[in-house]
Design a protein around this motif. Structure first.
Motif, PDB file in Angstrom:
ATOM      1  N   GLY A  75      -2.029  -6.429  32.215  1.00 14.82           N
ATOM      2  CA  GLY A  75      -1.605  -6.663  30.836  1.00 14.82           C
ATOM      3  C   GLY A  75      -0.561  -5.396  29.791  1.00 14.82           C
ATOM      4  O   GLY A  75      -0.180  -5.310  29.175  1.00 14.82           O
ATOM      5  N   ALA A  76      -0.964  -3.564  29.911  1.00 21.99           N
ATOM      6  CA  ALA A  76      -0.008  -2.974  29.869  1.00 21.99           C
ATOM      7  C   ALA A  76       1.736  -3.098  30.593  1.00 21.99           C
ATOM      8  O   ALA A  76       2.372  -2.797  29.399  1.00 21.99           O
ATOM      9  N   LEU A  77       1.686  -3.485  31.554  1.00 23.47           N
ATOM     10  CA  LEU A  77       3.016  -4.068  31.757  1.00 23.47           C
ATOM     11  C   LEU A  77       3.340  -5.273  30.991  1.00 23.47           C
ATOM     12  O   LEU A  77       5.158  -5.374  30.333  1.00 23.47           O
ATOM     13  N   LEU A  78       2.673  -6.276  30.711  1.00 19.96           N
ATOM     14  CA  LEU A  78       3.308  -7.398  29.425  1.00 19.96           C
ATOM     15  C   LEU A  78       3.017  -6.632  28.035  1.00 19.96           C
ATOM     16  O   LEU A  78       3.914  -7.185  27.555  1.00 19.96           O
ATOM     17  N   ALA A  79       2.278  -5.370  27.829  1.00 17.70           N
ATOM     18  CA  ALA A  79       2.015  -4.938  26.630  1.00 17.70           C
ATOM     19  C   ALA A  79       3.753  -4.348  26.224  1.00 17.70           C
ATOM     20  O   ALA A  79       4.183  -4.337  25.322  1.00 17.70           O
ATOM     21  N   PHE A  80       3.818  -3.461  26.982  1.00 19.58           N
ATOM     22  CA  PHE A  80       5.167  -3.201  26.844  1.00 19.58           C
ATOM     23  C   PHE A  80       6.328  -3.346  26.851  1.00 19.58           C
ATOM     24  O   PHE A  80       7.406  -3.890  26.723  1.00 19.58           O
ATOM     25  N   THR A  81       6.307  -4.730  28.112  1.00 20.71           N
ATOM     26  CA  THR A  81       7.753  -5.828  27.608  1.00 20.71           C
ATOM     27  C   THR A  81       7.388  -6.168  26.626  1.00 20.71           C
ATOM     28  O   THR A  81       9.046  -6.144  25.651  1.00 20.71           O
ATOM     29  N   MET A  82       6.989  -6.520  25.831  1.00 25.24           N
ATOM     30  CA  MET A  82       6.620  -7.750  24.357  1.00 25.24           C
ATOM     31  C   MET A  82       6.614  -6.898  23.589  1.00 25.24           C
ATOM     32  O   MET A  82       8.021  -6.782  23.036  1.00 25.24           O
ATOM     33  N   SER A  83       6.436  -5.145  23.538  1.00 24.96           N
ATOM     34  CA  SER A  83       6.742  -4.040  22.828  1.00 24.96           C
ATOM     35  C   SER A  83       8.906  -3.830  23.029  1.00 24.96           C
ATOM     36  O   SER A  83       9.616  -3.919  22.129  1.00 24.96           O
ATOM     37  N   PHE A  84       9.513  -3.568  24.407  1.00 25.18           N
ATOM     38  CA  PHE A  84       9.974  -3.853  24.777  1.00 25.18           C
ATOM     39  C   PHE A  84      11.533  -4.136  24.046  1.00 25.18           C
ATOM     40  O   PHE A  84      12.544  -4.326  23.810  1.00 25.18           O
ATOM     41  N   ASP A  85      11.201  -5.790  24.024  1.00 22.57           N
ATOM     42  CA  ASP A  85      11.767  -6.658  23.848  1.00 22.57           C
ATOM     43  C   ASP A  85      11.677  -6.894  22.622  1.00 22.57           C
ATOM     44  O   ASP A  85      12.973  -8.446  21.704  1.00 22.57           O
ATOM     45  N   ASP A  86      10.596  -6.888  21.874  1.00 23.12           N
ATOM     46  CA  ASP A  86      10.811  -8.049  20.509  1.00 23.12           C
ATOM     47  C   ASP A  86      11.903  -7.278  19.596  1.00 23.12           C
ATOM     48  O   ASP A  86      12.459  -6.633  18.718  1.00 23.12           O
ATOM     49  N   TYR A  87      12.598  -8.635  19.378  1.00 20.02           N
ATOM     50  CA  TYR A  87      12.739  -8.768  17.391  1.00 20.02           C
ATOM     51  C   TYR A  87      13.156  -8.414  16.837  1.00 20.02           C
ATOM     52  O   TYR A  87      13.125  -8.246  15.389  1.00 20.02           O
ATOM     53  N   VAL A  88      12.499  -9.758  16.616  1.00 17.16           N
ATOM     54  CA  VAL A  88      11.993 -10.470  14.989  1.00 17.16           C
ATOM     55  C   VAL A  88      11.125  -9.613  14.433  1.00 17.16           C
ATOM     56  O   VAL A  88      11.017  -9.025  13.346  1.00 17.16           O
ATOM     57  N   ILE A  89       9.690  -9.342  14.882  1.00 25.71           N
ATOM     58  CA  ILE A  89       8.611  -8.345  13.828  1.00 25.71           C
ATOM     59  C   ILE A  89       9.397  -7.180  13.401  1.00 25.71           C
ATOM     60  O   ILE A  89       9.251  -6.816  13.024  1.00 25.71           O
ATOM     61  N   THR A  90      10.725  -6.727  14.997  1.00 24.89           N
ATOM     62  CA  THR A  90      10.648  -5.197  14.509  1.00 24.89           C
ATOM     63  C   THR A  90      11.759  -4.902  13.061  1.00 24.89           C
ATOM     64  O   THR A  90      11.913  -3.840  12.528  1.00 24.89           O
ATOM     65  N   SER A  91      12.372  -6.349  13.168  1.00 21.27           N
ATOM     66  CA  SER A  91      13.544  -6.204  12.513  1.00 21.27           C
ATOM     67  C   SER A  91      12.834  -6.293  10.888  1.00 21.27           C
ATOM     68  O   SER A  91      14.230  -5.807   9.426  1.00 21.27           O
ATOM     69  N   PHE A  92      12.217  -6.758  10.334  1.00 26.58           N
ATOM     70  CA  PHE A  92      11.050  -6.524   9.138  1.00 26.58           C
ATOM     71  C   PHE A  92       9.851  -5.379   8.622  1.00 26.58           C
ATOM     72  O   PHE A  92      10.679  -4.300   7.893  1.00 26.58           O
ATOM     73  N   VAL A  93       9.975  -4.620  10.272  1.00 23.37           N
ATOM     74  CA  VAL A  93       8.906  -3.255   9.567  1.00 23.37           C
ATOM     75  C   VAL A  93       9.770  -2.206  10.186  1.00 23.37           C
ATOM     76  O   VAL A  93       8.832  -1.810   9.719  1.00 23.37           O
ATOM     77  N   ALA A  94      11.034  -2.173  10.978  1.00 19.16           N
ATOM     78  CA  ALA A  94      11.474  -0.847  11.568  1.00 19.16           C
ATOM     79  C   ALA A  94      12.912  -0.483   9.515  1.00 19.16           C
ATOM     80  O   ALA A  94      13.284  -1.614   9.236  1.00 19.16           O
ATOM     81  N   VAL A 116       0.919  -0.858   0.315  1.00 16.77           N
ATOM     82  CA  VAL A 116       0.004   0.130  -0.207  1.00 16.77           C
ATOM     83  C   VAL A 116       1.507   1.067   0.416  1.00 16.77           C
ATOM     84  O   VAL A 116       0.018   2.410   0.310  1.00 16.77           O
ATOM     85  N   GLY A 117       1.961   0.818  -0.719  1.00 17.96           N
ATOM     86  CA  GLY A 117       3.449   2.218  -0.008  1.00 17.96           C
ATOM     87  C   GLY A 117       3.332   3.186   1.100  1.00 17.96           C
ATOM     88  O   GLY A 117       3.692   4.907   0.751  1.00 17.96           O
ATOM     89  N   PHE A 118       2.915   2.361   2.263  1.00 17.37           N
ATOM     90  CA  PHE A 118       3.100   2.355   3.271  1.00 17.37           C
ATOM     91  C   PHE A 118       5.076   2.625   3.802  1.00 17.37           C
ATOM     92  O   PHE A 118       5.588   1.857   3.313  1.00 17.37           O
ATOM     93  N   SER A 119       5.869   4.177   3.546  1.00 18.59           N
ATOM     94  CA  SER A 119       7.025   3.672   4.062  1.00 18.59           C
ATOM     95  C   SER A 119       7.455   3.429   5.203  1.00 18.59           C
ATOM     96  O   SER A 119       6.707   3.770   6.739  1.00 18.59           O
ATOM     97  N   LEU A 120       8.005   2.600   5.589  1.00 24.56           N
ATOM     98  CA  LEU A 120       8.478   2.019   7.112  1.00 24.56           C
ATOM     99  C   LEU A 120       9.280   2.964   7.800  1.00 24.56           C
ATOM    100  O   LEU A 120      10.212   3.584   8.076  1.00 24.56           O
ATOM    101  N   GLY A 121       9.101   2.336   8.779  1.00 28.39           N
ATOM    102  CA  GLY A 121       9.379   3.888  10.341  1.00 28.39           C
ATOM    103  C   GLY A 121       9.437   3.552  11.791  1.00 28.39           C
ATOM    104  O   GLY A 121       8.640   2.422  11.703  1.00 28.39           O
ATOM    105  N   THR A 122       9.066   4.187  12.354  1.00 31.16           N
ATOM    106  CA  THR A 122       8.969   4.395  13.646  1.00 31.16           C
ATOM    107  C   THR A 122       7.261   4.062  14.097  1.00 31.16           C
ATOM    108  O   THR A 122       7.330   3.211  14.812  1.00 31.16           O
ATOM    109  N   LEU A 123       7.200   4.182  12.632  1.00 28.78           N
ATOM    110  CA  LEU A 123       4.948   4.545  12.569  1.00 28.78           C
ATOM    111  C   LEU A 123       4.721   2.794  12.389  1.00 28.78           C
ATOM    112  O   LEU A 123       3.983   2.301  13.093  1.00 28.78           O
ATOM    113  N   THR A 124       5.256   2.118  11.935  1.00 28.57           N
ATOM    114  CA  THR A 124       5.483   0.900  11.667  1.00 28.57           C
ATOM    115  C   THR A 124       5.625  -0.239  12.200  1.00 28.57           C
ATOM    116  O   THR A 124       4.827  -1.030  12.786  1.00 28.57           O
ATOM    117  N   VAL A 125       6.889   0.253  13.371  1.00 23.79           N
ATOM    118  CA  VAL A 125       6.785  -0.371  14.099  1.00 23.79           C
ATOM    119  C   VAL A 125       5.931  -0.542  15.353  1.00 23.79           C
ATOM    120  O   VAL A 125       5.315  -1.614  16.434  1.00 23.79           O
TER     121      VAL A 125
END
Lengths: 259, 290
Positions: free
Chosen positions: A190-209, A124-133
């Motif tokens: 739930g919020a603490l776990l969501a933050f932890t997952m976001s803070f730790d994620d490598y695999v998904i971030t590596s593709f959309v950053a 869809v032509g969305f440029s990759l950056g902080t927002l996509t992450v």
């Protein structure tokens, strides 16, 4: 169970616990070791921590991770909490399919989430950056928030809300004055776990950053692949300490809510 | 206005449920389901010159899996995921059992499994590198003890990848098994004892069958991420013996053949779907019976 059998059982469990925790503990201890290459103890130093502060890429990555984590957590916690309320308090057509969809999102391998989001953003032509992450992080956190908040809802007493409504509150007031406060421990967990997952994620971030939007895990991965230096022990130690604290708080919040 | 809205929803219970679920479901549909559909679309397109897709439909990317090179990758991936799952079951079951039988220590023992579950996977893989590399802790200790003079090659071997995967995914096995063992009623064990069953018999006839739902869930939760992983084989295996995950990642980065990468990913997704649907049907059948 016979006593000998249970003793054998406890001993093997103790070994497994050692296997689960010794590697990270060793990593942390040697972040204070005064030697660049050796895994022998050469004395105490804070040199590796001092070097972290001098690295712009780490500081920038940390800043980005914190910002993305906070943003993604707010959105995912809101959406996930609403989903939990819908699933536990209401019937609606397609509910079973919707629940299965959330479970599917939990069990889908991360790499598939990562590349499919990448393919979709590019299509869809969305440029990759902080927002996509941040969008990706919200997507994988929603289901977890819904499950955790749902667990709290299941254990909650509905009588309080009914009492509030008998005393003249409408649904809106009962929701904000009774439901939300008693749901709070689940929402916080739930919020603490969501933050932890976001803070730790490598695999998904590596593709959309995109270029220039590397989060802390991406920076660390680059360091690990390039060359092994004790600074990695130091940054790992900090990451472990931060996430352990978050998980401890989430666990405590959940346990309080179970009571 | 508010009262009118509330009254409208009060008369339509399905609408209020739908309204609460809609934002989250729309998000998941837009950023999880739709992208998977896009990926499926990519997998049947011709490969473009500069990494994009060209017009025209083809099934050749799926056909490429039948080449010996990719069959080998597929076979290795499934085998390693199975070995990882089996090892996790072997190591994880005693832990889950001990936690479930513990009284005073239960909360802390449980927390000690939850903690690594949430600790950065990347940090944990680096901890394994730190132990296994030539100048790592294991080799240093072996040399100190005089067992070897030169470092043994531990890192960048299939063994290192397997140890890393077991280390990484073990909590996923322990937690569901614990959840089903926790519900185990003590009186059942006492009844079996009174009826003359010895330890192993009680385990085989009472504990194991009742923990089976947790075992199945744990195996699924371990097998799926093991199947899809590429970080352990990349960091601990030195990307020498690749898994499907490495193959997909490579097609999307260095090789820039997105259609083939998408086909590989969709093949993996199909395996996951078969496993999950099979599990859910089995669970639902059990609920109907019990």
């Amino acid at each position: 169970m016979t006593r000998r059998f249970s003793r054998w059982l406890v001993a093997s469990a103790a070994l497994v616990y050692l296997f689960l925790h010794a590697p990270v503990l060793a990593l942390m201890v040697f972040s204070f070791n005064d030697s660049k290459f050796s895994a022998s103890w050469m004395g105490f130093t804070l040199e590796w921590y001092r070097r972290l502060v001098e690295r712009d890429d780490i500081l920038l990555g940390l800043g980005r991770s914190l910002a993305i984590g906070l943003g993604a957590t707010v959105v995912a916690t809101g959406l996930g909490t609403l989903l939990a309320l819908a699933f536990h308090r209401h019937r609606f057509p397609g509910k079973r399919a919707a629940e299965s969809l959330l479970y599917l999102a939990i069990v889908t391998p991360e790499i598939i989430m990562g590349i499919s989001l990448l393919a979709a953003f590019v299509a869809v032509g969305f440029s990759l950056g902080t927002l996509t992450v941040a969008i990706a992080h919200v997507t994988f956190s929603i289901s977890f928030v819904a499950v955790v908040v749902g667990a709290r809802l299941r254990g909650m007493d509905r009588n309080l809300e009914e009492a509030a409504m008998m005393l003249g509150a409408d649904e809106w007031e009962a929701f904000w004055k009774v439901t939300v406060p008693s749901l709070m421990p689940g929402i916080v967990a739930g919020a603490l776990l969501a933050f932890t997952m976001s803070f730790d994620d490598y695999v998904i971030t590596s593709f959309v950053a995109g270029p220039g939007s590397s989060t802390l895990p991406l920076v660390v991965y680059g360091m690990v692949r390039r060359n092994i230096e004790p600074s990695i022990n130091a940054i790992s130690t900090l990451i472990v300490v931060i996430t352990s604290l978050l998980i401890y708080l989430a666990d405590r919040s959940m346990r309080r809510s179970a009571r | 206005m508010r009262r009118r809205l509330l009254r409208w929803f009060a008369r339509r219970p399905a609408a209020s449920g739908g309204a609460l679920a809609a934002p989250g479901l729309l998000w998941v549909a837009a950023f999880f389901l739709a992208p998977i559909a896009v990926m499926l679309g990519y997998s049947v397109r011709e490969r473009g010159l500069y990494g994009g897709v060209a017009p025209g439909l083809t099934l050749e990317h799926y056909g490429r899996f039948l080449e010996p090179l990719y069959l080998e990758v597929l076979g290795r991936t499934v085998l390693w995921a199975l070995v990882t799952t089996a090892a996790c079951l072997l190591l994880g079951y005693p832990v889950a059992y001990v936690i479930a039988r513990a009284k005073r220590w239960r909360q802390i023992l449980l927390f000690l499994v939850i903690l690594p579950f949430w600790t950065s996977f990347l940090v944990r893989m680096f901890a394994m590198i730190f132990l296994l590399r030539d100048t790592g802790l294991v080799n240093t200790l072996l040399q100190r003890l005089g067992l070897t003079t030169d470092p043994i090659q531990l890192l960048y071997t299939p063994g290192a990848v397997l140890i890393g995967m077991v280390y990484g995914f073990l909590p996923l096995m322990v937690l569901p098994i614990y959840a089903s063992l926790e519900k185990l009623d003590d009186s059942l064990l006492e009844a079996a004892e009174v009826l003359g069953a010895n330890g192993p018999t009680r385990f085989a006839r009472v504990v194991w069958p009742l923990s089976l739902p947790g075992v199945v869930a744990g195996c699924l939760l371990t097998f799926i991420p093991a199947l899809g992983s590429f970080v352990p084989s990349d960091l601990l295996g030195g990307a020498k013996q690749v898994m499907i995950g490495n193959l997909i990642q490579n097609q999307f980065t260095a090789a820039r053949n997105w259609p083939f990468g998408s086909a590989a990913a969709f093949a993996m997704m199909a395996l996951v779907l078969v496993a999950v649907v099979g599990y859910l049907r089995r669970r639902d059948a059990r609920e109907v019976v019990g």
